[in-house]
Design a protein around this motif. Sequence first.
Motif, mmCIF file in Angstrom:
data_model
loop_
_atom_site.group_PDB
_atom_site.id
_atom_site.type_symbol
_atom_site.label_atom_id
_atom_site.label_comp_id
_atom_site.label_asym_id
_atom_site.label_seq_id
_atom_site.Cartn_x
_atom_site.Cartn_y
_atom_site.Cartn_z
ATOM 1 N N GLY A 1 3.715 3.020 -10.641
ATOM 2 C CA GLY A 1 2.718 3.764 -9.884
ATOM 3 C C GLY A 1 1.834 2.851 -9.042
ATOM 4 N N PHE A 2 0.727 3.411 -8.581
ATOM 5 C CA PHE A 2 -0.148 2.697 -7.646
ATOM 6 C C PHE A 2 -1.586 2.725 -8.154
ATOM 7 C CE2 PHE A 2 3.538 3.847 -5.279
ATOM 8 C CZ PHE A 2 3.702 2.864 -4.322
ATOM 9 N N GLY B 1 -5.679 12.565 6.604
ATOM 10 C CA GLY B 1 -5.897 11.798 5.384
ATOM 11 C C GLY B 1 -6.122 12.698 4.190
ATOM 12 N N ARG B 2 -6.875 13.775 4.409
ATOM 13 C CA ARG B 2 -7.145 14.723 3.321
ATOM 14 C C ARG B 2 -5.868 15.429 2.884
ATOM 15 N NH1 ARG B 2 -10.694 17.796 5.908
ATOM 16 N NH2 ARG B 2 -12.367 16.320 5.522
ATOM 17 N N ALA C 1 -1.006 12.327 -2.605
ATOM 18 C CA ALA C 1 -1.495 11.194 -3.392
ATOM 19 C C ALA C 1 -0.330 10.508 -4.090
ATOM 20 C CB ALA C 1 -2.516 11.666 -4.415
ATOM 21 N N PRO C 2 -0.435 9.203 -4.337
ATOM 22 C CA PRO C 2 0.651 8.507 -5.034
ATOM 23 C C PRO C 2 0.627 8.785 -6.531
ATOM 24 C CG PRO C 2 -1.165 7.008 -4.650
ATOM 25 C CD PRO C 2 -1.544 8.302 -3.972
ATOM 26 N N THR C 3 1.723 8.446 -7.183
ATOM 27 C CA THR C 3 1.739 8.443 -8.646
ATOM 28 C C THR C 3 0.740 7.398 -9.129
ATOM 29 O OG1 THR C 3 4.067 9.058 -8.678
ATOM 30 C CG2 THR C 3 3.158 8.101 -10.697
ATOM 31 N N PRO D 1 0.839 -1.208 0.000
ATOM 32 C CA PRO D 1 0.000 0.000 0.000
ATOM 33 C C PRO D 1 0.876 1.262 0.000
ATOM 34 C CG PRO D 1 -0.707 -1.560 1.704
ATOM 35 C CD PRO D 1 0.620 -2.034 1.206
ATOM 36 N N TRP D 2 0.413 2.263 -0.713
ATOM 37 C CA TRP D 2 1.120 3.540 -0.771
ATOM 38 C C TRP D 2 1.364 4.099 0.633
ATOM 39 C CZ3 TRP D 2 4.076 7.051 -2.774
ATOM 40 C CH2 TRP D 2 3.953 8.399 -2.432
#
Length: 320
Positions: free
Chosen positions: A257-258, A289-290, A294-296, A239-240
């Motif tokens: 990426g993810f 969390g917000r 964000a992941p690639t 997981p990222w």
Amino acid sequence: MQGAAPPPLNALRTFEVFARHRSMTRAAAELCVTHGAVSRQIAALQASLDAALVTGPRHALVLTEAGQALADRLTPAFAAIGEAVRATRAAAREIEISCLGTFALKWLIARLPDFLEAHPEVRVRLSESYAPVDFRRDRFDGAIRILEPGEGDARAEITRFLGQHQGPVGAPAMVGGLTDAAQLNALPRLRSATFRRSWASWADLTGVTLTPASVEREFAHNHSMIEAAVSGMGVAIAPWAFVAPDIVAGRLAAPFGFAERPSYFAFLRPAGRRDPAVDAFRDWLVEQGRASPAPTPWTGLAAGTPPAPPPTGPGSTAPG
């Protein structure tokens, strides 16, 4: 001359609840006692005060004028007591949060000082666990778990605070030049005993065709698997949220990426249990969390050309 002894506090409390609900049954439910216990407490209070507080048949009791006057004073008094107790607890409150161990190590602990600075009156104790949460058995104030859509318990209040993204990761020297599925299939695969289907699940999610692995290595927990990937022992599906710090630091690379999964990170707490400290922790998780990067995103993967089988027959050399 001494005054009359005050009536029992429990009898006053029982009468206040009955007066507020106008119902023996609802009063018994709030107090977690029997209908008969409520009736006996009210009778004891009337005897202690030498005053009629209720009148009418047993199944349809109503307050007398004296009973209404007493209730009008008791309700705000007990509300003030409750508020004082809550304020005292909030002034020095320790909450115990059950958390996935790798999530605590890789995501939560690094952010926790922000919460403690904003809420110095709250102490947070983290307990590592991967087991399903049962608040009837477990004494946690809250828990962090990965849930699938529709998963959960009616006895738990569930708050989603972070999405789930998965992808293959490995040491930069091992995966930095990968361009297709054939190259990925040729590498050793790492997995965690807590989620043995990670590779199959990722393949289903992305549509990548996996061939049987030449080497598979299993570790007890995700954090051990991630460290093995850092050391160059193979490629892991992770997981990222578990690997973001290592990718940012250059210890791991994620060449493709993810992909986003339907599952998500959730905060669970006992349904109906109000606690300002737990409320603050839940709201803080949502904010964090917000704000999390964000992941690639998943870029897709070409099929590639499978590696040639080793030569056979005269003159061939066995692998060393």
